[in-house]
Scaffold this active site. Sequence first.
Site, PDB file in Angstrom:
ATOM      1  N   ARG A  93      37.664  51.039  46.248  1.00 45.82           N
ATOM      2  CA  ARG A  93      37.407  51.546  44.898  1.00 45.82           C
ATOM      3  C   ARG A  93      35.913  51.541  44.579  1.00 45.82           C
ATOM      4  O   ARG A  93      35.413  52.371  43.859  1.00 45.82           O
ATOM      5  CB  ARG A  93      38.150  50.629  43.907  1.00 45.82           C
ATOM      6  CG  ARG A  93      38.422  51.237  42.564  1.00 45.82           C
ATOM      7  CD  ARG A  93      39.148  50.272  41.610  1.00 45.82           C
ATOM      8  NE  ARG A  93      39.980  49.274  42.189  1.00 45.82           N
ATOM      9  CZ  ARG A  93      41.317  49.317  42.241  1.00 45.82           C
ATOM     10  NH1 ARG A  93      41.961  50.338  41.738  1.00 45.82           N
ATOM     11  NH2 ARG A  93      42.013  48.336  42.790  1.00 45.82           N
ATOM     12  N   TYR A  94      35.210  50.550  45.084  1.00 44.92           N
ATOM     13  CA  TYR A  94      33.784  50.370  44.798  1.00 44.92           C
ATOM     14  C   TYR A  94      33.001  50.631  46.081  1.00 44.92           C
ATOM     15  O   TYR A  94      33.502  50.407  47.180  1.00 44.92           O
ATOM     16  CB  TYR A  94      33.509  48.939  44.319  1.00 44.92           C
ATOM     17  CG  TYR A  94      34.354  48.488  43.159  1.00 44.92           C
ATOM     18  CD1 TYR A  94      34.035  48.835  41.847  1.00 44.92           C
ATOM     19  CD2 TYR A  94      35.481  47.699  43.370  1.00 44.92           C
ATOM     20  CE1 TYR A  94      34.801  48.412  40.785  1.00 44.92           C
ATOM     21  CE2 TYR A  94      36.260  47.261  42.310  1.00 44.92           C
ATOM     22  CZ  TYR A  94      35.912  47.620  41.015  1.00 44.92           C
ATOM     23  OH  TYR A  94      36.689  47.192  39.964  1.00 44.92           O
ATOM     24  N   ARG A  97      32.478  47.293  48.710  1.00 48.17           N
ATOM     25  CA  ARG A  97      33.528  46.346  49.054  1.00 48.17           C
ATOM     26  C   ARG A  97      34.886  47.036  49.139  1.00 48.17           C
ATOM     27  O   ARG A  97      35.112  48.051  48.481  1.00 48.17           O
ATOM     28  CB  ARG A  97      33.589  45.196  48.044  1.00 48.17           C
ATOM     29  CG  ARG A  97      33.757  45.623  46.600  1.00 48.17           C
ATOM     30  CD  ARG A  97      33.176  44.539  45.692  1.00 48.17           C
ATOM     31  NE  ARG A  97      33.347  44.794  44.285  1.00 48.17           N
ATOM     32  CZ  ARG A  97      32.523  45.538  43.539  1.00 48.17           C
ATOM     33  NH1 ARG A  97      31.486  46.127  44.098  1.00 48.17           N
ATOM     34  NH2 ARG A  97      32.735  45.685  42.252  1.00 48.17           N
ATOM     35  N   CYS A 106      54.215  36.269  48.622  1.00 49.69           N
ATOM     36  CA  CYS A 106      53.486  35.151  48.005  1.00 49.69           C
ATOM     37  C   CYS A 106      54.409  33.930  47.993  1.00 49.69           C
ATOM     38  O   CYS A 106      55.632  34.088  47.994  1.00 49.69           O
ATOM     39  CB  CYS A 106      53.140  35.482  46.556  1.00 49.69           C
ATOM     40  SG  CYS A 106      52.187  36.987  46.364  1.00 49.69           S
ATOM     41  N   CYS A 110      54.532  35.534  40.164  1.00 45.46           N
ATOM     42  CA  CYS A 110      54.097  35.387  38.779  1.00 45.46           C
ATOM     43  C   CYS A 110      54.766  36.487  37.963  1.00 45.46           C
ATOM     44  O   CYS A 110      54.792  37.643  38.396  1.00 45.46           O
ATOM     45  CB  CYS A 110      52.574  35.517  38.708  1.00 45.46           C
ATOM     46  SG  CYS A 110      51.741  34.480  39.931  1.00 45.46           S
ATOM     47  N   CYS A 113      52.620  39.632  37.295  1.00 50.81           N
ATOM     48  CA  CYS A 113      51.850  40.160  38.433  1.00 50.81           C
ATOM     49  C   CYS A 113      51.592  41.654  38.307  1.00 50.81           C
ATOM     50  O   CYS A 113      52.512  42.438  38.092  1.00 50.81           O
ATOM     51  CB  CYS A 113      52.601  39.880  39.728  1.00 50.81           C
ATOM     52  SG  CYS A 113      51.758  40.576  41.158  1.00 50.81           S
ATOM     53  N   ARG A 115      50.832  43.522  40.727  1.00 51.44           N
ATOM     54  CA  ARG A 115      51.364  44.204  41.912  1.00 51.44           C
ATOM     55  C   ARG A 115      52.848  43.887  42.070  1.00 51.44           C
ATOM     56  O   ARG A 115      53.363  43.870  43.184  1.00 51.44           O
ATOM     57  CB  ARG A 115      50.589  43.786  43.162  1.00 51.44           C
ATOM     58  CG  ARG A 115      49.133  44.178  43.133  1.00 51.44           C
ATOM     59  CD  ARG A 115      48.512  44.340  44.517  1.00 51.44           C
ATOM     60  NE  ARG A 115      47.147  44.790  44.362  1.00 51.44           N
ATOM     61  CZ  ARG A 115      46.077  44.020  44.551  1.00 51.44           C
ATOM     62  NH1 ARG A 115      46.218  42.763  44.950  1.00 51.44           N
ATOM     63  NH2 ARG A 115      44.858  44.508  44.360  1.00 51.44           N
ATOM     64  N   ASP A 276      47.215  43.047  32.795  1.00 46.07           N
ATOM     65  CA  ASP A 276      47.364  44.453  33.188  1.00 46.07           C
ATOM     66  C   ASP A 276      48.672  45.023  32.645  1.00 46.07           C
ATOM     67  O   ASP A 276      49.600  44.287  32.315  1.00 46.07           O
ATOM     68  CB  ASP A 276      47.330  44.569  34.718  1.00 46.07           C
ATOM     69  CG  ASP A 276      45.949  44.240  35.254  1.00 46.07           C
ATOM     70  OD1 ASP A 276      44.974  44.822  34.742  1.00 46.07           O
ATOM     71  OD2 ASP A 276      45.845  43.390  36.163  1.00 46.07           O
ATOM     72  N   ASP A 313      40.835  45.655  33.993  1.00 45.77           N
ATOM     73  CA  ASP A 313      40.959  46.677  35.035  1.00 45.77           C
ATOM     74  C   ASP A 313      41.421  47.943  34.340  1.00 45.77           C
ATOM     75  O   ASP A 313      42.546  47.991  33.815  1.00 45.77           O
ATOM     76  CB  ASP A 313      41.983  46.241  36.092  1.00 45.77           C
ATOM     77  CG  ASP A 313      41.310  45.776  37.348  1.00 45.77           C
ATOM     78  OD1 ASP A 313      40.649  46.605  37.993  1.00 45.77           O
ATOM     79  OD2 ASP A 313      41.438  44.581  37.668  1.00 45.77           O
ATOM     80  N   LYS A 320      37.022  47.605  37.252  1.00 46.24           N
ATOM     81  CA  LYS A 320      36.928  46.574  36.207  1.00 46.24           C
ATOM     82  C   LYS A 320      35.712  46.810  35.334  1.00 46.24           C
ATOM     83  O   LYS A 320      34.661  47.181  35.852  1.00 46.24           O
ATOM     84  CB  LYS A 320      36.687  45.218  36.862  1.00 46.24           C
ATOM     85  CG  LYS A 320      37.896  44.470  37.242  1.00 46.24           C
ATOM     86  CD  LYS A 320      37.465  43.141  37.843  1.00 46.24           C
ATOM     87  CE  LYS A 320      38.564  42.643  38.747  1.00 46.24           C
ATOM     88  NZ  LYS A 320      38.837  43.551  39.872  1.00 46.24           N
TER      89      LYS A 320
HETATM   90  S1  SF4 Z   1      49.650  37.422  40.786  1.00 45.91           S
HETATM   91 FE1  SF4 Z   1      51.030  38.603  42.126  1.00 45.91          FE
HETATM   92  S2  SF4 Z   1      49.950  38.708  44.111  1.00 45.91           S
HETATM   93 FE2  SF4 Z   1      49.022  37.017  42.907  1.00 45.91          FE
HETATM   94  S3  SF4 Z   1      50.187  35.158  43.517  1.00 45.91           S
HETATM   95 FE3  SF4 Z   1      51.133  35.963  41.656  1.00 45.91          FE
HETATM   96  S4  SF4 Z   1      52.800  37.261  42.460  1.00 45.91           S
HETATM   97 FE4  SF4 Z   1      51.388  36.952  44.165  1.00 45.91          FE
END
Ligand code: SF4
Length: 370
Positions: A93-94, A97, A106, A110, A113, A115, A276, A313, A320
Amino acid sequence: MARQTAASLRDPAALQAAGLIPRDRLGELERVAARYAVSLTPDVAALIDPSDPHDPIARQFVPDAAELRMHDGEAPDPIGDDAHSPVEGIVHRYPDRVLLKLVHVCPVYCRFCFRREMVGPGRRQSLSRAALATALDYIRTRPAVWEVILTGGDPLILSPRRLREALRALGAIEHVKIVRVHTRVPVVAPDRVTDALVRALKVEGKSTYVVLHANHPRELTERARAACARLVDAGIPMLSQSVLLRGVNDDAETLGALMRGLVENRIKPYYLHHGDLAPGTAHLRTGIADGQGLMRALHGRLSGLCQPTYVLDIPGGHGKSPIGPGYLEQAEGDGYVIEDFRGGRHAYPPPAPRAAAPCGSAIYSADQDH
Ligand code: SF4
């Protein structure tokens, strides 16, 4: 606190057996779990107080029926990773990097999340060898790429051997100088931070940074602090990123305690992310004005070491941008008004006029005419 579990809790039935949800919520949470992955490690489960209906750790990891409701603007790929993914595993994206997503899983999932539509069991767990080779080729042939950010998924879920292979391959690319690892592992599964894993993260001639994702001061347990110390003592600088979450850390006292706790453990607060627009996460998002108010409160109360940059973001993959409060206003003329940490306002003078350069001066070049 909840009773200690030996294994990760990966579905609502396991959460109910561990005393973390009542039986009458099982049906609705089964529907959430059918859509979004669930996992709480024993370290996370042990932190939850089941008698507190507003427990800030449970709010981050125990599914909620509100996740089944979509709100305006929410999207499966809220920060636009896909639009900037030239080959599998890479987000570029940048200019200087790239993200390298080695894994799609994971140790915890979360509830907020960004993603959440891309991570979890049931998908391919990690990049295939062929896809990794293509991703490395992409980096190798882009000399402007100075930094590679391992994210995902949580890269520290990989074995030390797999990590060492990936980091050695990156280390062999001359123009890559920095490898940054984004992880929740030192907090949610501190035993994974072994001497072998720490050694795997170090690459001859390159600098590795570890960025810890932590959102509440209670996450910084003795075991988490010891895991972070193993990294820092080995010469790996640590930064943090936190997500501003309603009912978790959206008050100045909690947020301040988190930032201080991080700094006390030699972890420099780096980003405070505005939540997000991930699907089904509106109940955890704050308003931007709330976040700016909290940043003002941190500025007024805490050492500069404890100040993260509050960022958003931009939806659609535009990157960002900082969205913290402004302290500087243009005054009449060319001067400014600047606000201090107590809210006092002060005039700041305009710059002195530039002196005209004398004729024939060395600082005047004919090229400047063109
Ligand atoms: S925010 Fe998403 S990618 Fe990061 S640890 Fe939590 S579930 Fe996994």
